[in-house]
Design a protein around this motif. Structure first.
Motif, PDB file in Angstrom:
ATOM      1  N   GLU A 186       0.827  -1.198   0.000  1.00 34.49           N
ATOM      2  CA  GLU A 186       0.000   0.000   0.000  1.00 34.49           C
ATOM      3  C   GLU A 186       0.861   1.248   0.000  1.00 34.49           C
ATOM      4  O   GLU A 186       2.011   1.229   0.451  1.00 34.49           O
ATOM      5  CB  GLU A 186      -0.895   0.027   1.235  1.00 34.49           C
ATOM      6  CG  GLU A 186      -1.956  -1.026   1.251  1.00 34.49           C
ATOM      7  CD  GLU A 186      -2.857  -0.891   2.451  1.00 34.49           C
ATOM      8  OE1 GLU A 186      -3.008   0.248   2.949  1.00 34.49           O
ATOM      9  OE2 GLU A 186      -3.389  -1.896   2.897  1.00 34.49           O
ATOM     10  N   LEU A 187       0.287   2.322  -0.478  1.00 36.77           N
ATOM     11  CA  LEU A 187       0.982   3.603  -0.509  1.00 36.77           C
ATOM     12  C   LEU A 187       1.283   4.091   0.909  1.00 36.77           C
ATOM     13  O   LEU A 187       2.346   4.663   1.172  1.00 36.77           O
ATOM     14  CB  LEU A 187       0.126   4.625  -1.266  1.00 36.77           C
ATOM     15  CG  LEU A 187       0.761   5.952  -1.593  1.00 36.77           C
ATOM     16  CD1 LEU A 187       1.950   5.744  -2.530  1.00 36.77           C
ATOM     17  CD2 LEU A 187      -0.245   6.870  -2.245  1.00 36.77           C
ATOM     18  N   GLN A 188       0.365   3.828   1.822  1.00 36.00           N
ATOM     19  CA  GLN A 188       0.556   4.246   3.211  1.00 36.00           C
ATOM     20  C   GLN A 188       1.749   3.520   3.840  1.00 36.00           C
ATOM     21  O   GLN A 188       2.507   4.118   4.608  1.00 36.00           O
ATOM     22  CB  GLN A 188      -0.716   3.970   4.010  1.00 36.00           C
ATOM     23  CG  GLN A 188      -0.669   4.523   5.411  1.00 36.00           C
ATOM     24  CD  GLN A 188      -2.009   4.371   6.111  1.00 36.00           C
ATOM     25  OE1 GLN A 188      -2.946   3.794   5.579  1.00 36.00           O
ATOM     26  NE2 GLN A 188      -2.107   4.890   7.312  1.00 36.00           N
ATOM     27  N   THR A 189       1.966   2.266   3.500  1.00 32.90           N
ATOM     28  CA  THR A 189       3.094   1.513   4.032  1.00 32.90           C
ATOM     29  C   THR A 189       4.416   2.071   3.528  1.00 32.90           C
ATOM     30  O   THR A 189       5.386   2.194   4.285  1.00 32.90           O
ATOM     31  CB  THR A 189       2.970   0.027   3.638  1.00 32.90           C
ATOM     32  OG1 THR A 189       1.695  -0.453   4.061  1.00 32.90           O
ATOM     33  CG2 THR A 189       4.055  -0.797   4.275  1.00 32.90           C
ATOM     34  N   ILE A 190       4.457   2.455   2.265  1.00 32.11           N
ATOM     35  CA  ILE A 190       5.671   3.041   1.694  1.00 32.11           C
ATOM     36  C   ILE A 190       6.002   4.351   2.397  1.00 32.11           C
ATOM     37  O   ILE A 190       7.152   4.593   2.789  1.00 32.11           O
ATOM     38  CB  ILE A 190       5.507   3.244   0.175  1.00 32.11           C
ATOM     39  CG1 ILE A 190       5.399   1.898  -0.527  1.00 32.11           C
ATOM     40  CG2 ILE A 190       6.663   4.058  -0.398  1.00 32.11           C
ATOM     41  CD1 ILE A 190       5.004   1.987  -1.977  1.00 32.11           C
TER      42      ILE A 190
ATOM     43  N   PHE B 125      10.296  15.115   6.514  1.00 34.92           N
ATOM     44  CA  PHE B 125       9.599  14.459   7.622  1.00 34.92           C
ATOM     45  C   PHE B 125       8.231  15.108   7.839  1.00 34.92           C
ATOM     46  O   PHE B 125       7.227  14.427   8.059  1.00 34.92           O
ATOM     47  CB  PHE B 125      10.446  14.564   8.897  1.00 34.92           C
ATOM     48  CG  PHE B 125       9.869  13.858  10.081  1.00 34.92           C
ATOM     49  CD1 PHE B 125      10.032  12.497  10.245  1.00 34.92           C
ATOM     50  CD2 PHE B 125       9.175  14.557  11.044  1.00 34.92           C
ATOM     51  CE1 PHE B 125       9.506  11.845  11.345  1.00 34.92           C
ATOM     52  CE2 PHE B 125       8.645  13.917  12.139  1.00 34.92           C
ATOM     53  CZ  PHE B 125       8.805  12.550  12.291  1.00 34.92           C
ATOM     54  N   PHE B 126       8.184  16.431   7.755  1.00 36.54           N
ATOM     55  CA  PHE B 126       6.927  17.155   7.915  1.00 36.54           C
ATOM     56  C   PHE B 126       5.956  16.801   6.793  1.00 36.54           C
ATOM     57  O   PHE B 126       4.764  16.574   7.033  1.00 36.54           O
ATOM     58  CB  PHE B 126       7.210  18.663   7.947  1.00 36.54           C
ATOM     59  CG  PHE B 126       5.992  19.505   8.158  1.00 36.54           C
ATOM     60  CD1 PHE B 126       5.368  19.561   9.386  1.00 36.54           C
ATOM     61  CD2 PHE B 126       5.471  20.250   7.115  1.00 36.54           C
ATOM     62  CE1 PHE B 126       4.239  20.332   9.572  1.00 36.54           C
ATOM     63  CE2 PHE B 126       4.350  21.033   7.294  1.00 36.54           C
ATOM     64  CZ  PHE B 126       3.725  21.067   8.526  1.00 36.54           C
ATOM     65  N   VAL B 127       6.457  16.716   5.564  1.00 37.83           N
ATOM     66  CA  VAL B 127       5.602  16.387   4.423  1.00 37.83           C
ATOM     67  C   VAL B 127       5.060  14.964   4.549  1.00 37.83           C
ATOM     68  O   VAL B 127       3.866  14.722   4.311  1.00 37.83           O
ATOM     69  CB  VAL B 127       6.384  16.569   3.099  1.00 37.83           C
ATOM     70  CG1 VAL B 127       5.634  15.990   1.924  1.00 37.83           C
ATOM     71  CG2 VAL B 127       6.667  18.038   2.861  1.00 37.83           C
ATOM     72  N   THR B 128       5.903  14.021   4.945  1.00 42.96           N
ATOM     73  CA  THR B 128       5.419  12.653   5.111  1.00 42.96           C
ATOM     74  C   THR B 128       4.430  12.545   6.274  1.00 42.96           C
ATOM     75  O   THR B 128       3.512  11.728   6.228  1.00 42.96           O
ATOM     76  CB  THR B 128       6.569  11.648   5.310  1.00 42.96           C
ATOM     77  OG1 THR B 128       7.350  12.050   6.425  1.00 42.96           O
ATOM     78  CG2 THR B 128       7.416  11.537   4.061  1.00 42.96           C
ATOM     79  N   SER B 129       4.598  13.377   7.293  1.00 45.22           N
ATOM     80  CA  SER B 129       3.632  13.395   8.394  1.00 45.22           C
ATOM     81  C   SER B 129       2.254  13.828   7.892  1.00 45.22           C
ATOM     82  O   SER B 129       1.236  13.228   8.242  1.00 45.22           O
ATOM     83  CB  SER B 129       4.085  14.345   9.498  1.00 45.22           C
ATOM     84  OG  SER B 129       5.271  13.914  10.076  1.00 45.22           O
ATOM     85  N   LEU B 130       2.235  14.877   7.069  1.00 43.10           N
ATOM     86  CA  LEU B 130       0.965  15.344   6.518  1.00 43.10           C
ATOM     87  C   LEU B 130       0.347  14.306   5.577  1.00 43.10           C
ATOM     88  O   LEU B 130      -0.868  14.085   5.600  1.00 43.10           O
ATOM     89  CB  LEU B 130       1.173  16.664   5.767  1.00 43.10           C
ATOM     90  CG  LEU B 130       1.510  17.876   6.640  1.00 43.10           C
ATOM     91  CD1 LEU B 130       1.789  19.087   5.773  1.00 43.10           C
ATOM     92  CD2 LEU B 130       0.380  18.167   7.608  1.00 43.10           C
ATOM     93  N   LEU B 131       1.169  13.663   4.757  1.00 36.96           N
ATOM     94  CA  LEU B 131       0.655  12.641   3.845  1.00 36.96           C
ATOM     95  C   LEU B 131       0.097  11.442   4.604  1.00 36.96           C
ATOM     96  O   LEU B 131      -0.959  10.910   4.249  1.00 36.96           O
ATOM     97  CB  LEU B 131       1.757  12.182   2.890  1.00 36.96           C
ATOM     98  CG  LEU B 131       2.100  13.151   1.763  1.00 36.96           C
ATOM     99  CD1 LEU B 131       3.338  12.679   1.005  1.00 36.96           C
ATOM    100  CD2 LEU B 131       0.934  13.302   0.819  1.00 36.96           C
ATOM    101  N   LEU B 132       0.776  11.030   5.665  1.00 35.25           N
ATOM    102  CA  LEU B 132       0.265   9.909   6.457  1.00 35.25           C
ATOM    103  C   LEU B 132      -1.037  10.273   7.171  1.00 35.25           C
ATOM    104  O   LEU B 132      -1.944   9.441   7.295  1.00 35.25           O
ATOM    105  CB  LEU B 132       1.311   9.455   7.469  1.00 35.25           C
ATOM    106  CG  LEU B 132       2.462   8.638   6.893  1.00 35.25           C
ATOM    107  CD1 LEU B 132       3.554   8.445   7.936  1.00 35.25           C
ATOM    108  CD2 LEU B 132       1.967   7.298   6.394  1.00 35.25           C
TER     109      LEU B 132
ATOM    110  N   TYR C 174      -3.233  12.413   6.046  1.00 35.23           N
ATOM    111  CA  TYR C 174      -4.259  12.433   5.000  1.00 35.23           C
ATOM    112  C   TYR C 174      -4.675  11.018   4.610  1.00 35.23           C
ATOM    113  O   TYR C 174      -5.865  10.732   4.472  1.00 35.23           O
ATOM    114  CB  TYR C 174      -3.738  13.187   3.767  1.00 35.23           C
ATOM    115  CG  TYR C 174      -4.700  13.185   2.618  1.00 35.23           C
ATOM    116  CD1 TYR C 174      -5.847  13.976   2.638  1.00 35.23           C
ATOM    117  CD2 TYR C 174      -4.490  12.365   1.522  1.00 35.23           C
ATOM    118  CE1 TYR C 174      -6.741  13.956   1.598  1.00 35.23           C
ATOM    119  CE2 TYR C 174      -5.386  12.336   0.465  1.00 35.23           C
ATOM    120  CZ  TYR C 174      -6.505  13.135   0.507  1.00 35.23           C
ATOM    121  OH  TYR C 174      -7.395  13.108  -0.524  1.00 35.23           O
ATOM    122  N   LEU C 175      -3.714  10.140   4.434  1.00 37.25           N
ATOM    123  CA  LEU C 175      -4.026   8.768   4.025  1.00 37.25           C
ATOM    124  C   LEU C 175      -4.742   7.980   5.117  1.00 37.25           C
ATOM    125  O   LEU C 175      -5.532   7.087   4.822  1.00 37.25           O
ATOM    126  CB  LEU C 175      -2.755   8.035   3.615  1.00 37.25           C
ATOM    127  CG  LEU C 175      -2.110   8.501   2.305  1.00 37.25           C
ATOM    128  CD1 LEU C 175      -0.792   7.777   2.081  1.00 37.25           C
ATOM    129  CD2 LEU C 175      -3.046   8.284   1.142  1.00 37.25           C
TER     130      LEU C 175
END
Length: 123
Positions: free
Chosen positions: A3-7, A66-73, A75-76
């Protein structure tokens, strides 16, 4: 299939470890005072001041990612997902109320008149 969330979660953890490592490599503000008086701490791989800008910029870039991946996680995790496991298929949904075992459906219960005394008891 992954899954995209796992990546994004794996990338997020690797960024966190990278930030921790870079912060531990950097000098504190007290280390500069010792270097001014000729201690051996000023003879580093990057020179006396060269590591500060490289490590600071790299840490800032990793912190931004790290901040961007926090927001993406975040959202997902809020997005609806498909039910994949058999256990989740058995759980009741919001539109389907859960029935507890051993209870009778509402249609099978005897009618009780309004009031504090049941109709079959003498008053």
């Amino acid at each position: 299939m992954i899954e995209l969330q796992t990546i994004f979660l794996v990338v997020h953890v690797l960024l966190a470890v990278g930030i921790i490592g870079l912060v531990l490599l950097q000098h504190g503000k007290g280390a500069d005072a010792g270097a001014a008086f000729g201690s051996g701490a000023s003879a580093t791989v990057f020179g006396s001041r060269g590591s500060a800008s490289f490590l600071t910029r790299t840490t800032a870039m990793l912190a931004t990612l790290f901040f961007v991946t926090s927001l993406l996680l975040a959202y997902l995790s809020g997005a609806p997902r498909e039910v994949d496991s058999g256990v989740e298929r058995l759980l009741p949904t919001e539109s389907q109320p859960a029935e507890t075992p051993g209870t009778a459906p509402a249609a099978d219960l005897p009618a009780v008149p309004r009031g504090d005394v049941p109709a079959d008891r003498p008053q």
